[in-house]
Design an enzyme around this catalytic site. Structure first.
Site, PDB file in Angstrom:
ATOM      1  N   ARG A 239       0.853  -1.180   0.000  1.00  0.00           N
ATOM      2  CA  ARG A 239       0.000   0.000   0.000  1.00  0.00           C
ATOM      3  C   ARG A 239       0.893   1.236   0.000  1.00  0.00           C
ATOM      4  NH1 ARG A 239      -3.425  -2.952  -1.365  1.00  0.00           N
ATOM      5  NH2 ARG A 239      -5.519  -3.256  -0.513  1.00  0.00           N
ATOM      6  N   GLU A 268      -3.752   7.601  -5.418  1.00  0.00           N
ATOM      7  CA  GLU A 268      -3.916   6.881  -6.683  1.00  0.00           C
ATOM      8  C   GLU A 268      -5.200   7.322  -7.387  1.00  0.00           C
ATOM      9  OE1 GLU A 268      -3.715   2.698  -5.836  1.00  0.00           O
ATOM     10  OE2 GLU A 268      -1.669   2.802  -5.087  1.00  0.00           O
ATOM     11  N   HIS A 287      -0.807   0.040  -9.918  1.00  0.00           N
ATOM     12  CA  HIS A 287      -1.450  -0.857  -8.955  1.00  0.00           C
ATOM     13  C   HIS A 287      -2.064  -2.084  -9.641  1.00  0.00           C
ATOM     14  CE1 HIS A 287      -3.414  -0.863  -4.715  1.00  0.00           C
ATOM     15  NE2 HIS A 287      -3.138  -2.105  -5.113  1.00  0.00           N
TER      16      HIS A 287
END
Length: 322
Positions: A239, A268, A287
């Site tokens: 994360r 993000e 991601h």
């Protein structure tokens, strides 16, 4: 008799929706790429029995409190830092995630990110595409070897163990730091437990796989990067918020580490003008740790199974206990 309602916060394949529709009412956000709006979710959850959520959705106390009929939130991720689990518990709502099935896939990506950063793969590929490959020289695009080096894995869960397993194929020395010792992993993989300072000082590759909690937020900061070797490469596929990005930028600018491979960021999507994206020795990905057709399909199927079980009055397959 009204059928129980399921809210799906992102567009998923119709085959899964059709199966759910045989037993339940299903409402699904229309976009595959754009996140569900807060307004939409607050409105739809009022009479919903279940939410199939994404890691980008904020499932907080306010939202959970709106769902007087809400019984279960099935999060399409291993992590669940986007969900107020305590609020759900207070309200009698079950929270589920999708562990295990994405461990190997995410480990593949983390290891690929490590290799791409160490061997300057992205930088080299762009040079070829841009017509900048003009000659050969002894140290042209020279990177760092991976085999026989020391990898330090911070967070030895299922994914961490899968990364360690891959490291054995490269004859790497494996250090790990975790909340608790993993004797089985030590025996099977030859992994050696180390405190965080030792791991940072001795590892050639530091791979972050810790969950985001109040205790781990900003764990990698100025002091941690200063402890790393100048030839060390930092990888984060966990994360973004476990890293102080300003400290990482400073470490890269000062040459305190050799590079970074990042699949996650504090915010993000990351802005295209973000300072981290200006470094040639940073490999940045959007991601995609578990992004394979096989794994994402398995994650959706598990979410649907967990929801179906709870709405039938049965125990879900993968309930979040913490």
């Amino acid at each position: 008799m009204n059928r129980q309602k399921i809210v799906i916060t992102r567009k998923i394949p119709e085959s899964y929706v059709n199966d759910l529709k045989k037993q339940f009412e299903v409402v699904m956000w229309s976009s595959e790429d754009q996140p569900v709006t807060r307004e939409y979710l607050l409105n739809e959850v009022k009479d919903a029995s279940a939410i199939l959520s994404m890691l980008t959705d904020t499932i907080d106390r306010e939202l959970l409190s709106q769902g007087s009929e809400l019984k279960v939130v099935a999060n399409m991720a291993v992590g669940y830092d986007n969900i107020d689990v305590q609020a759900a518990r207070d309200l009698g709502i079950t929270v589920c995630n999708t562990p295990d099935i994405l461990s190997d896939t995410t480990a593949d990506l983390a290891f690929a990110l490590m290799m791409a950063t160490a061997r300057r793969i992205v930088e080299a590929a762009e040079m070829v595409k841009q017509g900048k490959w003009l000659s050969w020289s002894p140290y042209f695009l020279a990177g760092y070897e991976i085999h026989h080096k020391t990898i330090g894995i911070v967070g030895m869960g299922k994914i961490g163990e899968a990364i360690a397993k891959r490291a054995t194929g490269f004859d790497m020395n494996i250090l790990y730091y975790n909340r608790s010792r993993k004797p089985d992993a030590e025996q099977r993989l030859g992994a050696v437990y180390a405190d965080l300072d030792t791991l940072l000082q001795e590892s050639d590759f530091i791979v972050c796989m810790i969950p985001l909690t109040a205790q781990t937020k900003g764990l990698f900061g100025e002091k941690e990067f200063k402890k790393m070797k100048r030839t060390a490469i930092f990888i984060n596929a966990a994360r973004g918020a476990v890293v102080d990005e300003s400290a990482l930028i400073a470490a890269l600018e000062a040459g305190e580490i050799a590079g970074a491979g990042l699949d996650v960021f504090e915010k993000e999507p990351i802005d295209a003008n973000h300072p981290l994206l200006q470094f040639p020795n940073v490999v940045a990905l959007p991601h995609i740790g578990s992004a394979t057709h096989e794994t994402r399909s398995a994650m959706i199927a598990l979410c649907c199974e967990n929801i179906t079980r709870v709405l039938r009055g049965e125990r879900p397959k993968t309930e979040v206990k913490s």
